[in-house]
Design an enzyme around this catalytic site. Structure first.
Site, PDB file in Angstrom:
ATOM      1  N   LEU A 120      70.691 -55.922  16.300  1.00 13.20           N
ATOM      2  CA  LEU A 120      69.712 -56.676  15.529  1.00 13.20           C
ATOM      3  C   LEU A 120      69.118 -55.665  14.565  1.00 13.20           C
ATOM      4  O   LEU A 120      68.779 -54.549  14.962  1.00 13.20           O
ATOM      5  CB  LEU A 120      68.596 -57.226  16.426  1.00 13.20           C
ATOM      6  CG  LEU A 120      68.829 -58.538  17.152  1.00 13.20           C
ATOM      7  CD1 LEU A 120      67.650 -58.854  18.058  1.00 13.20           C
ATOM      8  CD2 LEU A 120      69.058 -59.675  16.177  1.00 13.20           C
ATOM      9  N   ASP A 121      68.984 -56.041  13.316  1.00 15.55           N
ATOM     10  CA  ASP A 121      68.389 -55.140  12.337  1.00 15.55           C
ATOM     11  C   ASP A 121      66.997 -54.721  12.780  1.00 15.55           C
ATOM     12  O   ASP A 121      66.338 -55.423  13.548  1.00 15.55           O
ATOM     13  CB  ASP A 121      68.256 -55.840  10.977  1.00 15.55           C
ATOM     14  CG  ASP A 121      69.588 -56.242  10.404  1.00 15.55           C
ATOM     15  OD1 ASP A 121      70.573 -55.557  10.666  1.00 15.55           O
ATOM     16  OD2 ASP A 121      69.616 -57.257   9.684  1.00 15.55           O
ATOM     17  N   ARG A 122      66.539 -53.633  12.231  1.00  7.65           N
ATOM     18  CA  ARG A 122      65.178 -53.157  12.511  1.00  7.65           C
ATOM     19  C   ARG A 122      64.151 -54.249  12.188  1.00  7.65           C
ATOM     20  O   ARG A 122      63.154 -54.414  12.879  1.00  7.65           O
ATOM     21  CB  ARG A 122      64.919 -51.906  11.675  1.00  7.65           C
ATOM     22  CG  ARG A 122      63.596 -51.267  11.904  1.00  7.65           C
ATOM     23  CD  ARG A 122      63.505 -49.996  11.088  1.00  7.65           C
ATOM     24  NE  ARG A 122      62.171 -49.451  11.206  1.00  7.65           N
ATOM     25  CZ  ARG A 122      61.638 -48.635  10.330  1.00  7.65           C
ATOM     26  NH1 ARG A 122      62.331 -48.252   9.278  1.00  7.65           N
ATOM     27  NH2 ARG A 122      60.421 -48.189  10.492  1.00  7.65           N
ATOM     28  N   SER A 148      64.589 -57.449  12.398  1.00  8.60           N
ATOM     29  CA  SER A 148      64.834 -58.667  13.165  1.00  8.60           C
ATOM     30  C   SER A 148      64.281 -58.513  14.574  1.00  8.60           C
ATOM     31  O   SER A 148      64.099 -57.409  15.068  1.00  8.60           O
ATOM     32  CB  SER A 148      66.331 -58.969  13.217  1.00  8.60           C
ATOM     33  OG  SER A 148      66.828 -59.159  11.906  1.00  8.60           O
ATOM     34  N   ARG A 151      74.073 -58.025   8.816  1.00 10.04           N
ATOM     35  CA  ARG A 151      72.995 -58.775   8.174  1.00 10.04           C
ATOM     36  C   ARG A 151      73.451 -60.161   7.714  1.00 10.04           C
ATOM     37  O   ARG A 151      73.010 -60.693   6.696  1.00 10.04           O
ATOM     38  CB  ARG A 151      72.383 -57.981   7.027  1.00 10.04           C
ATOM     39  CG  ARG A 151      71.760 -56.670   7.497  1.00 10.04           C
ATOM     40  CD  ARG A 151      71.152 -55.840   6.383  1.00 10.04           C
ATOM     41  NE  ARG A 151      69.983 -56.432   5.792  1.00 10.04           N
ATOM     42  CZ  ARG A 151      68.731 -56.336   6.258  1.00 10.04           C
ATOM     43  NH1 ARG A 151      68.502 -55.661   7.362  1.00 10.04           N
ATOM     44  NH2 ARG A 151      67.724 -56.893   5.622  1.00 10.04           N
TER      45      ARG A 151
END
Length: 193
Positions: free
Chosen positions: A39-41, A43, A140
């Site tokens: 998960l992105d930073r 998110s 993403r």
């Protein structure tokens, strides 16, 4: 071992960081587990961690088409055409996405915690909430899909991976998964009755 973590906003999906930013090590003390997917930073939400290599591969390999569901706050008001585009698949720089399941929600669900820091409020720009399920995991991807149809993502919370739901885990909390949901992730993704 299989762990479900509610990854807070601003936390990296790794256990170390040379720049001193928050990482999984700030929340998960269990040794030997690694994120199965990312998960992105920016998110939040459900992140699975495991010490089982074959399971990590099953969860991340697009050939297994593990469904992942997200609650997405977007900028703007989604048109029927934008929702149809997301449902059919969206052309990105790295090719067409697979079709997605999309549902427009009237509001954020009552269980959703406030984000820290909050999403910037702009008085004259409406926002909307989507529930979006995809069966692949490009970098993403959800953010790029919504941007491609003119709906930039403001907030992204993963709520489900396969048969495992985020449930009532608070941000930063984790639990070891066992039982039907864990077994389903190790096989074909369908919980046994």
């Amino acid at each position: 071992m299989l762990i479900a973590l509610n990854k807070p906003y601003g936390v990296l999906c790794q256990f170390t960081d040379r720049e001193g930013r928050p990482t999984l090590a700030d929340y998960v003390a269990q040794k030997g587990v690694y994120a199965a997917g990312r998960l992105d930073r920016d998110s939040e939400g459900l992140l699975l961690l495991t010490d089982e290599g074959p399971l990590a591969h099953r969860l991340t390999d697009p050939r297994h088409k593990q469904p992942k569901t997200y609650l997405v706050q977007v900028e703007g008001t989604p048109s029927a055409q934008a929702l149809q585009q997301l449902q059919r698949g969206v052309r990105l720089k790295d090719g067409m996405t697979r079709p997605a399941q999309v549902e427009l929600r009237a509001t954020a669900p009552g269980w959703l915690w406030p984000r820290d820091p909050p999403v910037r409020f702009r008085k004259h720009i409406p926002t909307a909430w989507l529930e979006l399920t995809i069966r692949e995991g490009r970098n993403r991807q959800v953010r790029r899909m919504t941007a491609a149809v003119g709906l930039p993502t403001l907030r992204l919370v993963r709520t489900r991976v396969g048969a495992v739901e985020l449930g009532d885990l608070a941000p930063g909390d984790w639990t070891e998964l066992q039982g039907d949901a864990a077994a389903a992730l190790r096989t074909d993704g369908v919980p046994r009755k």
